[in-house]
Design an enzyme around this catalytic site. Structure first.
Site, PDB file in Angstrom:
ATOM      1  N   CYS A 126       6.572 -19.438 -12.902  1.00  0.00           N
ATOM      2  CA  CYS A 126       6.379 -17.991 -12.763  1.00  0.00           C
ATOM      3  C   CYS A 126       6.885 -17.445 -11.433  1.00  0.00           C
ATOM      4  CB  CYS A 126       4.895 -17.666 -12.948  1.00  0.00           C
ATOM      5  SG  CYS A 126       4.412 -16.007 -12.492  1.00  0.00           S
TER       6      CYS A 126
ATOM      7  N   GLN B  26      -4.044   1.072  -5.147  1.00  0.00           N
ATOM      8  CA  GLN B  26      -4.091  -0.296  -4.620  1.00  0.00           C
ATOM      9  C   GLN B  26      -4.479  -1.284  -5.718  1.00  0.00           C
ATOM     10  OE1 GLN B  26      -3.562  -1.550  -1.538  1.00  0.00           O
ATOM     11  NE2 GLN B  26      -3.402   0.269  -0.256  1.00  0.00           N
TER      12      GLN B  26
ATOM     13  N   TYR C 123       1.603   8.599   5.963  1.00  0.00           N
ATOM     14  CA  TYR C 123       1.928   7.698   4.843  1.00  0.00           C
ATOM     15  C   TYR C 123       0.686   7.540   3.951  1.00  0.00           C
ATOM     16  CZ  TYR C 123       5.517   6.360   8.294  1.00  0.00           C
ATOM     17  OH  TYR C 123       6.508   6.366   9.241  1.00  0.00           O
TER      18      TYR C 123
ATOM     19  N   GLU D 100       2.574  12.554   3.158  1.00  0.00           N
ATOM     20  CA  GLU D 100       3.171  11.533   2.294  1.00  0.00           C
ATOM     21  C   GLU D 100       4.458  12.121   1.730  1.00  0.00           C
ATOM     22  OE1 GLU D 100       2.751   8.400   0.694  1.00  0.00           O
ATOM     23  OE2 GLU D 100       4.438   9.110  -0.504  1.00  0.00           O
TER      24      GLU D 100
ATOM     25  N   CYS E 278       1.662  -3.728   6.120  1.00  0.00           N
ATOM     26  CA  CYS E 278       1.923  -4.766   5.108  1.00  0.00           C
ATOM     27  C   CYS E 278       3.088  -5.638   5.549  1.00  0.00           C
ATOM     28  CB  CYS E 278       2.194  -4.134   3.750  1.00  0.00           C
ATOM     29  SG  CYS E 278       3.558  -2.984   3.762  1.00  0.00           S
TER      30      CYS E 278
HETATM   31  N1  SAH Z   1      -2.058   4.733   2.467  1.00  0.00           N
HETATM   32  C1  SAH Z   1      -1.767   4.641   1.068  1.00  0.00           C
HETATM   33  C2  SAH Z   1      -0.308   4.266   0.728  1.00  0.00           C
HETATM   34  C3  SAH Z   1       0.445   3.400   1.686  1.00  0.00           C
HETATM   35  S1  SAH Z   1       1.988   2.818   1.057  1.00  0.00           S
HETATM   36  C4  SAH Z   1      -2.733   3.672   0.398  1.00  0.00           C
HETATM   37  O1  SAH Z   1      -3.396   2.912   1.068  1.00  0.00           O
HETATM   38  O2  SAH Z   1      -2.842   3.685  -0.806  1.00  0.00           O
HETATM   39  C5  SAH Z   1       3.145   3.702   2.068  1.00  0.00           C
HETATM   40  C6  SAH Z   1       3.409   5.108   1.612  1.00  0.00           C
HETATM   41  O3  SAH Z   1       4.352   5.709   2.508  1.00  0.00           O
HETATM   42  C7  SAH Z   1       4.041   5.235   0.225  1.00  0.00           C
HETATM   43  O4  SAH Z   1       3.219   6.046  -0.558  1.00  0.00           O
HETATM   44  C8  SAH Z   1       5.417   5.918   0.504  1.00  0.00           C
HETATM   45  O5  SAH Z   1       5.773   6.812  -0.510  1.00  0.00           O
HETATM   46  C9  SAH Z   1       5.152   6.625   1.795  1.00  0.00           C
HETATM   47  N2  SAH Z   1       6.312   6.949   2.653  1.00  0.00           N
HETATM   48  C10 SAH Z   1       7.455   6.258   2.827  1.00  0.00           C
HETATM   49  N3  SAH Z   1       8.223   6.825   3.773  1.00  0.00           N
HETATM   50  C11 SAH Z   1       7.555   7.921   4.219  1.00  0.00           C
HETATM   51  C12 SAH Z   1       7.816   8.909   5.223  1.00  0.00           C
HETATM   52  N4  SAH Z   1       8.947   8.891   5.932  1.00  0.00           N
HETATM   53  N5  SAH Z   1       6.899   9.862   5.427  1.00  0.00           N
HETATM   54  C13 SAH Z   1       5.741   9.893   4.720  1.00  0.00           C
HETATM   55  N6  SAH Z   1       5.449   8.976   3.759  1.00  0.00           N
HETATM   56  C14 SAH Z   1       6.336   8.006   3.521  1.00  0.00           C
END
Ligand code: SAH
Length: 472
Positions: free
Chosen positions: A82, A296, A325, A346, A421
């Site tokens: 896998c 998540q 973000y 976002e 991450c």
């Molecule tokens: N904090 C959220 C998501 C984190 S993932 C959680 O915990 O669920 C990172 C996120 O950043 C994604 O949703 C992506 O769409 C966003 N992203 C990517 N580049 C960006 C930018 N330049 N400005 C704002 N958001 C951005």
């Protein structure tokens, strides 16, 4: 290749001295580095060289000559075919240690940051042990299963490692049990109704993927049939079959994807039966999850991760917080429970629409969401007079945009909480913030994806100056 201490096709004894960020053993033969999938640090192994570059190469594991005490037998029968998990041959305790060490290595090598090596040290960043799961199995709330045909029968499972050949699968040990059950029933019903699976090469057939989501807390289940085509034959029978076999199902959706692409979802989603969304909770905050919205995948550890972010934010009730973000606003809403006002930004507009709905769902009025690049929106907010006490960032793997880091340094919030991450871009960005007058107080790795190589962590940065020096 001439001049190298090893040759393609030859076997050598290698000392395995580490583990790469892809989970391969890092082996040494006559001072030369070979990556050996399946080998573990501390082992001695017979390996066969398969592929060489100037500085390093790849070798197959032929035999483990000296076995690591951390080696365990993988619980999953399809682990090697896998490739979805990479660390099942390493004990869970050791996985947590390896993940912490990767964070430490990145902070030191890329960030050139000092890490405290023992509790007696005075200097350096404290990197805590990885927060792992008590039961590191069955943690995923979402399954995305590709469908195909084998000898005329419907199969669904996973792509064999490194290919697009579909292998049938009955259970996945990191999926919630009910996701396995749903996939099995949908497969049976589809086969009974004579549904054809999509064929990628010929670009014909119907059923491409079955996506299943389950709310861990609510038990609500969503099934999404992703098809190459608008019509599903005998659709009423299919819906009735799913409802009869799976009473937990609250939503059956149909997503249409007629493109020749690896992307799972197409643009159009229809509700075949039930609700458009299912609900789940993280802590006390309720979230609506639609077919395509991001959520998540490990809800148990998400609570641990956000709990750490909240602890690091040290809110007392009146603070202004920025969540850059922010996705569908998960962290923003979590923080809003304890903050004065939260601003979330976002880049994906649909995610912001979800974030606003989620705020409403929880009756939270102290949050404001805006769609756009964080590096553009944060300076706009600044011009409008927003002065955050705490800024939380949770960027994608590539880390924060340099312009965003520059704005943070201009704004000088008391605390910055960095959820990451990718330990390498975290280390790069922490270096910028440290050079700009912040101290990294501590870092906590959180294991969001047991048995895989992914490492998530939260870092707390505190402004070096005292409050009196605050520039506004
Ligand atoms: N904090 C959220 C998501 C984190 S993932 C959680 O915990 O669920 C990172 C996120 O950043 C994604 O949703 C992506 O769409 C966003 N992203 C990517 N580049 C960006 C930018 N330049 N400005 C704002 N958001 C951005």
């Amino acid at each position: 290749m001439a001049g190298l201490p090893v040759q393609i096709g030859q076997q050598y004894e290698a000392e395995i001295i580490g583990i790469s960020h892809d989970g391969e053993g890092v082996g040494r033969v006559n001072g030369f580095t070979l990556f050996v999938a399946g080998a573990l640090p501390g082992e001695r192994a017979l390996v066969r060289v398969g592929h060489l570059k100037k500085q390093y190469g790849y070798a197959a594991l032929v035999e483990v000559l000296e076995v690591s005490p951390d080696r365990v037998k993988p619980d999953c029968g399809i682990y090697e075919e896998c490739g979805g998990c990479q660390l099942q041959h390493l004990s869970y305790e050791a996985q947590l240690r390896v993940k912490r060490q990767q964070v430490v290595d990145n902070l030191q090598r890329i960030g050139k940051l000092q890490v405290r090596s023992s509790s007696s040290d005075e200097e350096g960043i404290v990197v805590h042990p990885t927060l792992g799961m008590t039961d590191p199995w069955r943690y995923r709330n979402k399954a995305q299963v590709p469908f195909g045909e084998e000898q005329g029968g419907l199969i669904g499972g996973f792509y064999a490692q490194g290919s697009h050949r579909i292998i049938n699968m009955d259970e996945c040990l990191i999926q919630h049990e009910s996701n396995d059950e749903v996939v099995a029933r949908v497969k049976e019903i589809g086969a009974r109704l004579g549904i054809r699976a999509y064929n990628e090469e010929r670009n014909d057939g119907l059923l491409r993927h079955v996506v299943v989501k389950v709310g861990f807390r609510t038990g609500e289940i969503m099934v999404v049939l992703v098809t190459n085509g608008v019509e599903i034959p005998r659709v009423a029978e299919w819906v009735a079959g799913i409802r009869a076999a799976l009473p937990g199902v609250k939503s059956i959706c149909h997503n249409i994807n007629v493109k020749q692409t690896n992307v799972i979802f197409g643009d159009e989603t229809r509700v075949l039966w039930g609700s458009e969304v299912i609900y789940d909770y993280i802590g006390d905050v309720k979230f609506a999850i639609s077919a395509r919205s991001f959520y998540q995948v490990n809800p148990v550890q998400t609570e641990v991760l956000y709990g750490k972010a909240l602890e690091y934010a040290a809110l007392t009730g009146g603070e202004t917080v920025v969540d850059a973000y922010c996705g569908i606003g998960t962290i923003s809403l979590f923080l809003a429970q304890k903050a004065g006002q939260v601003y979330g930004v976002e880049i994906v507009e649909e995610a912001i629409a979800d974030a606003r709905k989620n705020a409403e769902l929880n009756g939270m009025t102290n949050v404001h969401f805006e769609a756009g690049p964080a590096e553009v929106v944060l300076p706009e907010w600044t011009r409008q007079g927003v002065r955050p006490d705490v800024i939380v960032v949770d960027p994608p793997r590539k880390g924060c945009d340099p312009a965003l880091l520059a704005t943070i340094l201009e704004l000088q919030p008391r605390r910055v909480v960095y959820v990451s991450c990718s330990a390498s871009t975290l280390a790069r960005d922490l270096r910028v913030l440290v050079d700009g007058g912040y101290g990294v107080a501590e870092v906590t790795p959180v294991d969001m994806f047991p048995h895989t190589v992914h490492v998530e962590c939260v870092a707390l940065l505190v402004r070096n100056e005292t409050d009196a020096e605050k520039p506004y």
